[in-house]
Motif scaffolding. Sequence first.
Motif, PDB file in Angstrom:
ATOM      1  N   CYS A   6      35.279  43.594  46.485  1.00  0.00           N
ATOM      2  CA  CYS A   6      36.220  44.585  47.080  1.00  0.00           C
ATOM      3  C   CYS A   6      35.460  45.859  47.597  1.00  0.00           C
ATOM      4  CB  CYS A   6      37.149  44.923  46.049  1.00  0.00           C
ATOM      5  SG  CYS A   6      38.237  46.088  46.867  1.00  0.00           S
ATOM      6  N   TYR A   8      36.298  48.572  47.563  1.00  0.00           N
ATOM      7  CA  TYR A   8      36.793  49.831  46.693  1.00  0.00           C
ATOM      8  C   TYR A   8      36.547  49.595  45.167  1.00  0.00           C
ATOM      9  CZ  TYR A   8      38.731  50.064  51.476  1.00  0.00           C
ATOM     10  OH  TYR A   8      38.853  50.304  52.798  1.00  0.00           O
ATOM     11  N   CYS A   9      36.601  48.411  44.831  1.00  0.00           N
ATOM     12  CA  CYS A   9      36.414  48.163  43.444  1.00  0.00           C
ATOM     13  C   CYS A   9      35.217  47.598  42.979  1.00  0.00           C
ATOM     14  CB  CYS A   9      37.561  47.270  42.921  1.00  0.00           C
ATOM     15  SG  CYS A   9      39.024  48.023  43.557  1.00  0.00           S
ATOM     16  N   HIS A  59      43.298  43.235  48.040  1.00  0.00           N
ATOM     17  CA  HIS A  59      42.920  43.121  46.454  1.00  0.00           C
ATOM     18  C   HIS A  59      44.236  43.183  45.698  1.00  0.00           C
ATOM     19  CE1 HIS A  59      40.205  44.518  43.213  1.00  0.00           C
ATOM     20  NE2 HIS A  59      40.742  43.427  42.828  1.00  0.00           N
ATOM     21  N   CYS A  63      43.333  47.242  43.854  1.00  0.00           N
ATOM     22  CA  CYS A  63      43.363  48.397  44.302  1.00  0.00           C
ATOM     23  C   CYS A  63      44.562  48.357  45.424  1.00  0.00           C
ATOM     24  CB  CYS A  63      42.392  49.039  45.035  1.00  0.00           C
ATOM     25  SG  CYS A  63      41.566  47.842  46.425  1.00  0.00           S
TER      26      CYS A  63
HETATM   27 ZN   LIG Z   1      39.917  46.708  45.174  1.00  0.00          ZN
END
Ligand SMILES: [Zn+2]
Lengths: 97, 1004
Positions: A6, A8-9, A59, A63
Amino acid sequence: MLLIPCPYCGPREETEFSYGGEAHIERPKQPEALGDEAWADYLFMTGNTKGVFLERWVHSHGCRRWFNAARDTLTNEVLAVYEMGGKPPKLEKRSYV
Amino acid sequence: MPQGFRLAEGGLIDRARPLGFRFNGRSYQGYAGDTLASALLANGVHLVARSYKYHRPRGIVSAGPEEPNALVQLGRDPRSDPNTRATQLELVEGLAARSQNCWPGVGFDVGALNGLVSRLLPAGFYYKTFKWPASLWMKYEYVIRHAAGLGRAPGERDPDIYDKTNAHCDVLIVGGGPAGLAAALAAARTGARVVLAEQDCQLGGALLDRPDETIDGKPALDWVAETLIELGRNPEVRILPRTTAFAYYDHNYLALVERVTDHLGEKPETLPRERLWKVRAHQVVLATGAIEQQLVFSDNDRPGIMLAGAGRTYLNRYAVKPGSRAVVFTNNDGAYGAALDLQKAGVSVAAVVDLRTAPEGPLSEQAEAAGLPILAEHAIVATRGAKRVGQVAVAPLGPEGDRITGDGEGVECDLVLCSGGWSPTVHLFSQSGGRLAWDELRGCFLPDTPAQATHVAGACNGAFGLAACLEQGLAAGETAAAAAGFETKGAGKAPPQATDRGFLPARWLRLVPSIEPAGRGGKHFVDQQNDVTVADIQLALREGYRSIEHVKRYTGTGMGTDQGKTGNVNAIGIVARELGRPLPEVGVTTFRPPYTPVTFGVFAGRDVDDLLDPVRKTAIHAWHERAGALFEDVGQWRRPWYYPQGGESMHRAVAREVEACRSSLGILDASTLGKIDIKGQDAAELLNRVYTNAWSKLETGRCRYGLMLGEDGMVMDDGVTARLGEHHYLMTTTTGNAAAVLGHLEEWLQTEWPELQVHLTSVTEQFATVSIAGPNARRLLGELTNDIKLTPKALPHMSFAEGAVAGIPARVFRISFTGECAYEINVPASYGMALWQTLIRAGEKYDITPYGTEAMHVLRAEKGYIIVGQETDGSVTPFDLGMDWIVSKKKDFVGKRSLARSDMAKSDRKQLVGLLTDNPQEVLPEGAQLVEKALDKPPMPMIGHVTSSYMSPNLGRSIALALVKGGRERHGQKVQAPLPGGHTAVCEIAGPVFFDPEGERLRG
Ligand SMILES: [Zn+2]
């Protein structure tokens, strides 16, 4: 089970994600202006690529953000992830016979 | 004589710990360290099974997971396990097992008659004979399965618990033989986190059977012990014995099953029986070893005929003589080790029959020197013996190896140890997507190109000697650790010294000729578990099958629970030979998980009963329980279904609840409705785009019903949305759809309309929602609030106000799903119970009646209100529902263009109608199909189906909603519902609104 990075994660288990089909299919600006066939093409037709495929993931159990990924559908390697609306990265073409 | 075949000394068993066990009802004794198979052999029991198709007597073939025959039914209900491999089953006190696949017993088996009529049971027999008529297949299948029998599923629920756990490591090593241990050492020394999984109870792999192997001049098992001490001291190393890596999925995700308590006499209640390890590894080292292949000769399946390596295992590890007089039959040098071991253990070796033209290789030389009788370029051409091999016929082989020359000569024996070479255990490598390559010299498929971060070492990689195993193991461990980012310089010590003793050279005769051609006389078994012979493969080829995958499916070879571990290469070789093609061209069949069978229990784990799925309960749940409510599952929510009073039937209870709402006052826990808080300057624009109707003009304080479509034009959800403030809305969704709707909105916002400034928050669980409905609803609410004006003018239908209710901060929505004047009161969830109890107390004078989902459904059906998922099924448009009034013609919205597709204008689309049975007391079953006229029997052209059906107390008759082709034009016409049992209900099509069509009650 894939390990999906991901953007962002970081890398997370596939079970945290949902699949969103082919990427870069834009909703027509004026749907009313399209004939049935063109509309059906937007709505139903997606690629079935053997090789590098640009696709969408979300996701869901993380998130909750959508992103694009380039995945080799044969080896399942995730070659790149990039944001929604972003340009696909330059990747070496992989052709399988 | 008890344990008459046990050697006086040696082996890795504990003679101080005898264990009693039962097999087929008889009592035996073995020792701690035995498997069921070794304990049976120690007692001279060879006949352990009957074969699948012909019910031929079968014995123990192997000493490991590759076992095709010795599958037993273990234990008694409820702890009964079918298809348990006796060769892997550790002996415990009191163990009880039975042969499966035979009746009445393994010694005398009725099904053995199949053997006498075997000509009638060729490959594909079941397909050909029983495939028609289809209606009888179920019956045939039952009889066949029963006769064939693959063990019996336990009849009661499994009382054991099973666990699942996740693990992450830098290097996962599969296999605890010399290569795996060396890899673990090398990887661990770099500081990498290592998991080592070994399916056996002991580490050491083949070294456990080879007391003659040495490492650094000492017995090899000393090295194993030292290695385990070093690994044990390293906190980053986890060693998992009794753990089978059975599946290798994408991105180095492997599934392992650990057998935790089966081997314990006393099983602690706190421990799970098995544990599923889900391992994500940075790098994987496969050191899975190799499996000895059978020789395909005439009647090669009698009890007492086993693999040479297994013979060595029984002799050396379990101190068991698998026979008294042995013949060794081989195509390679390795099996001479078995002959030498037999001789050392005092088993007389009647002959070593070698398919090769000359007994070449170090072990052959040793055997010659030891004076063993060797018959080079000979073959076993027949075997005899009813329940145990008693004699073999040996004949000289022609120069091409494709026929025998001269007559067979009988050799008496009670044991035949065979070796057809060794095939690397490439199952996991292949599952991972790795490509295999044929190795002509070794006569096997070897791992070639890995598809993932996979390293291969030892026999799995074609290194059959100990020195090579150690060397490859160390190298693989180091490379893997380096690839995982660990410094390897200087981490390794001097490599351990050992000797390479492989099994080569070999002569690859995949089919051993016999006196008569295969298929006449004896049977050349390729797959003993599925009773597949060479003749079956030949038949498949004659019938035109060419692809090895098709031959496999047609004959069943390699499709048993052992997946053909000891015979697949032979099958491929025989196909290649028959087709006159090189073996690698025929190719290898796909390896699929699991490597060995896995219990259902471990997949279920703890996810059973209450833990199967999360249960969501509202803040008021405890009250419903106390009130004796029956519950209904809606998604994961538990909703009160109805509240029976004093032994009431469901029918009576629902009628009472419905009447209460219409005549005085009902109260419903509506907390489960999905609630999405929508904020931002573009909130109204978002609603405009996702709902079919327009939202720009909705004033603050007002509510509006909305219908949400998918882009395909089909109804996906509905609900009421209130405008709470300038840029603030609260959307409600169907209970079961809340997550899907939030996901839908987020997807559009993030992927197509990122320019919209809107925030979405799920607040379903933040609020408790209590709905009060009925003529007395306003009166009751008025008694509990001072600051909310409730007059129809101040708070009309479809409006919203904020204030205090019973002293609790609340949002009050005047909306109705019942057709009555109703208020939905939202309070913070923690106040939910207080609000409910206050309303119940204060409402006593109005006979306030809690009602459940069933009464709610009746009330809404009387009004013709749809439920998404009941009246809709993903193929229903707003027009089909007669809801044209809510579809904007001006603006665009998701799904709009699809509504203009030509298909949507068809007059025979199914449309929502009401349905009244001619018999007013008859309640149609929901889902019932509708026809113009019922025929004697199906098929009948179907014109629609019933979507909702209830007894309506207010109308004093049954009502139903249905989707009927062209139904809107058919009001007043009759249709029929043919029902189970032959009865046909005649009904009249009507409008879908049965009660108060003008809506006076709800506006009043
Ligand atoms: Zn994420």
